[in-house]
Enzyme design. Structure first.
Site, short mmCIF file in Angstrom:
data_model
loop_
_atom_site.label_atom_id
_atom_site.label_comp_id
_atom_site.label_asym_id
_atom_site.label_seq_id
_atom_site.Cartn_x
_atom_site.Cartn_y
_atom_site.Cartn_z
N LEU A 19 0.83 -1.21 0.00
CA LEU A 19 0.00 0.00 0.00
C LEU A 19 0.86 1.26 0.00
O LEU A 19 0.47 2.28 -0.57
CB LEU A 19 -0.96 0.00 1.20
CG LEU A 19 -1.90 -1.20 1.29
CD1 LEU A 19 -2.92 -0.98 2.39
CD2 LEU A 19 -2.59 -1.46 -0.04
N ASP A 38 10.96 3.37 5.37
CA ASP A 38 10.72 1.94 5.55
C ASP A 38 11.99 1.32 6.12
O ASP A 38 13.07 1.92 6.03
CB ASP A 38 10.38 1.28 4.20
CG ASP A 38 9.58 0.00 4.37
OD1 ASP A 38 8.35 0.01 4.10
OD2 ASP A 38 10.17 -1.04 4.78
N ILE A 39 11.87 0.12 6.67
CA ILE A 39 13.06 -0.61 7.12
C ILE A 39 13.77 -1.22 5.90
O ILE A 39 14.97 -1.45 5.92
CB ILE A 39 12.65 -1.73 8.12
CG1 ILE A 39 13.86 -2.25 8.89
CG2 ILE A 39 11.89 -2.86 7.45
CD1 ILE A 39 13.46 -3.19 10.04
N SER A 116 -6.61 -2.42 11.22
CA SER A 116 -6.98 -3.57 10.39
C SER A 116 -8.34 -4.11 10.80
O SER A 116 -8.74 -4.03 11.98
CB SER A 116 -5.93 -4.67 10.56
OG SER A 116 -6.38 -5.87 9.95
N TYR A 141 -1.10 -9.88 15.86
CA TYR A 141 -1.13 -8.77 14.90
C TYR A 141 -2.35 -7.88 15.17
O TYR A 141 -2.24 -6.65 15.29
CB TYR A 141 -1.17 -9.35 13.48
CG TYR A 141 -1.58 -8.38 12.39
CD1 TYR A 141 -0.76 -7.33 12.02
CD2 TYR A 141 -2.80 -8.55 11.71
CE1 TYR A 141 -1.15 -6.45 11.01
CE2 TYR A 141 -3.18 -7.69 10.71
CZ TYR A 141 -2.36 -6.63 10.36
OH TYR A 141 -2.73 -5.77 9.37
P1 NAI Z 1 3.23 -4.58 3.67
O1 NAI Z 1 3.69 -5.70 4.56
O2 NAI Z 1 3.34 -4.76 2.21
O3 NAI Z 1 4.00 -3.25 4.08
C1 NAI Z 1 4.42 -2.96 5.40
C2 NAI Z 1 5.76 -2.27 5.31
O4 NAI Z 1 6.22 -2.02 6.63
C3 NAI Z 1 6.84 -3.12 4.60
O5 NAI Z 1 7.41 -2.41 3.53
C4 NAI Z 1 7.85 -3.40 5.70
O6 NAI Z 1 9.19 -3.43 5.22
C5 NAI Z 1 7.62 -2.25 6.66
N1 NAI Z 1 8.06 -2.61 8.00
C6 NAI Z 1 7.90 -3.78 8.66
N2 NAI Z 1 8.53 -3.74 9.85
C7 NAI Z 1 9.10 -2.51 9.95
C8 NAI Z 1 9.89 -1.88 10.93
N3 NAI Z 1 10.24 -2.51 12.07
N4 NAI Z 1 10.31 -0.63 10.70
C9 NAI Z 1 9.98 0.02 9.54
N5 NAI Z 1 9.24 -0.53 8.57
C10 NAI Z 1 8.80 -1.78 8.77
O7 NAI Z 1 1.73 -4.26 4.10
P2 NAI Z 1 0.64 -3.44 3.28
O8 NAI Z 1 -0.30 -4.42 2.68
O9 NAI Z 1 1.28 -2.41 2.46
O10 NAI Z 1 -0.15 -2.75 4.49
C11 NAI Z 1 0.20 -1.46 4.95
C12 NAI Z 1 -0.42 -1.27 6.33
O11 NAI Z 1 -1.82 -1.44 6.25
C13 NAI Z 1 0.08 -2.27 7.36
O12 NAI Z 1 0.19 -1.61 8.62
C14 NAI Z 1 -1.02 -3.30 7.43
O13 NAI Z 1 -1.07 -3.90 8.72
C15 NAI Z 1 -2.25 -2.45 7.15
N6 NAI Z 1 -3.31 -3.22 6.53
C16 NAI Z 1 -3.21 -3.64 5.23
C17 NAI Z 1 -4.22 -4.37 4.65
C18 NAI Z 1 -4.20 -4.78 3.23
O14 NAI Z 1 -5.17 -5.37 2.78
N7 NAI Z 1 -3.15 -4.51 2.44
C19 NAI Z 1 -5.42 -4.75 5.43
C20 NAI Z 1 -5.42 -4.25 6.79
C21 NAI Z 1 -4.40 -3.52 7.30
C1 15L Z 2 -4.64 -7.46 6.93
O1 15L Z 2 -4.66 -6.84 7.99
C2 15L Z 2 -3.39 -7.76 6.22
O2 15L Z 2 -2.43 -6.75 6.38
C3 15L Z 2 -3.57 -8.02 4.74
O3 15L Z 2 -2.39 -8.66 4.25
C4 15L Z 2 -4.80 -8.86 4.41
O4 15L Z 2 -4.58 -10.18 4.71
C5 15L Z 2 -6.02 -8.30 5.12
O5 15L Z 2 -5.81 -7.97 6.48
C6 15L Z 2 -7.25 -9.21 5.06
O6 15L Z 2 -7.91 -9.36 6.07
O7 15L Z 2 -7.55 -9.72 3.99
#
Ligand code: NAI
Ligand code: 15L
Length: 271
Positions: A19, A38-39, A116, A141
């Site tokens: 995202l 990012d990390i 989430s 989580y």
């Molecule tokens: P993603 O896993 O692709 O991105 C998360 C990013 O956080 C990664 O680039 C990772 O390197 C970075 N990260 C992890 N640990 C870290 C640390 N210690 N320090 C700095 N950076 C760190 O996840 P995505 O799908 O992009 O989601 C973004 C956010 O939205 C997350 O917080 C996720 O929990 C939340 N989310 C996403 C959903 C989805 O459907 N994509 C659904 C619900 C929540």
């Molecule tokens: C989340 O919170 C996760 O970050 C994402 O990877 C999806 O699995 C999403 O929920 C989901 O519920 O589908």
């Protein structure tokens, strides 16, 4: 002609993630400078409207430096799936604490927090929820996201820092399975939701489910109507494709619980 943008500098954490990569571009419309962090390593920023800084959210002083001269924080960084508690503790719980402390010290007025749907993941799929429904986190989580929401309430009540907590459903280019027919959030709707979360007035701490206008949904955003989020897309366009997948067993958690497979992940420790 130059247009005035609402913010000078936005900090985006988790910028290398799924995202983050999508929103990095969206946020350019709202700020003169996007500070992407990012990390994981990322390519250098494009021109003087983008800054790229590698930082582990578990590093308190690193996060403090990240927030310098920032007007608003979009906090997406952290572990995004179910994992062992210690991993979640550092990235999500300590990391979110560091974000709010940095916001307080730098007098940043608003955080958009990627929460989430898993915060309410143990509710059955036949229940309709809103932001005031009981939380039933479905794992470590989800507990970290629930704690993040509590932290948002605390920092608003104690310090006046506003937050919009986005309980994102499933935000991907398209839904992957039957459950996601109800939870899908298109990237276009995610962009609109982010814009409303940044620009709406007087949000206090608002909790909103991030979900598109799908035919069946479990979430009602009645308590977040002041944001003005009106999703435009629907998972219906993918129904035929998804229904060609083999039907899951009747007791598959993906058909029973709103959190789907997350409710059955782990344990991660055997003794
Ligand atoms: P993603 O896993 O692709 O991105 C998360 C990013 O956080 C990664 O680039 C990772 O390197 C970075 N990260 C992890 N640990 C870290 C640390 N210690 N320090 C700095 N950076 C760190 O996840 P995505 O799908 O992009 O989601 C973004 C956010 O939205 C997350 O917080 C996720 O929990 C939340 N989310 C996403 C959903 C989805 O459907 N994509 C659904 C619900 C929540
Ligand atoms: C989340 O919170 C996760 O970050 C994402 O990877 C999806 O699995 C999403 O929920 C989901 O519920 O589908």
């Amino acid at each position: 002609m130059t247009t005035t943008k609402p913010f000078n500098r936005i900090l985006l954490t988790g910028a290398a993630g799924g995202l983050g990569q999508i929103l990095r571009e969206t946020l350019q419309a709202h700020a003169n400078v996007v500070r992407a962090s990012d990390i994981s390593p990322m390519a250098p920023g494009a021109g003087d409207h983008e800054e790229v800084i590698e930082c582990n959210l578990a590093d308190k002083s690193g996060v403090h430096s990240l927030a310098k001269d920032v007007d608003v924080i979009v906090h997406l960084g952290g572990i995004s799936t179910e994992r062992a508690f210690e991993e979640i503790l550092d990235a999500n719980i300590r990391g979110t604490f560091h974000i709010y402390e940095a916001a307080r010290k730098h007098r940043i007025k608003r955080v958009v927090f990627a929460s989430s749907n898993h915060v309410t993941g143990f509710h059955r799929q036949d229940q309709e929820l809103d932001a005031r429904s009981e939380r039933r986190p479905d794992g470590y989580y989800a507990l970290s996201k629930s704690y993040g929401e509590d932290m948002a309430t605390f920092y608003f009540e104690r310090y006046g820092i506003e937050t919009v907590s986005l309980r994102i459903g499933s935000s991907f280019a398209e839904p992957h399975n039957r459950r996601m027919m109800s939870t899908w959030l298109s990237y276009r709707d995610l962009g609109q939701l982010m814009e409303r979360a940044l620009l709406a007035d007087d949000v206090g701490h608002t909790v909103v489910y991030g979900v598109s206008a799908n035919r069946s949904t479990w979430w009602n955003n009645r308590h977040a109507s002041h944001l003005g989020f009106i999703p435009q897309d629907s998972s219906e366009a993918f129904r035929e494709k998804i229904e060609r997948q083999p039907a899951p067993a009747a007791n598959d958690p993906d058909l029973l619980f709103q959190g789907g497979a997350f409710t059955a992940a782990g344990p991660f420790e055997n003794n």
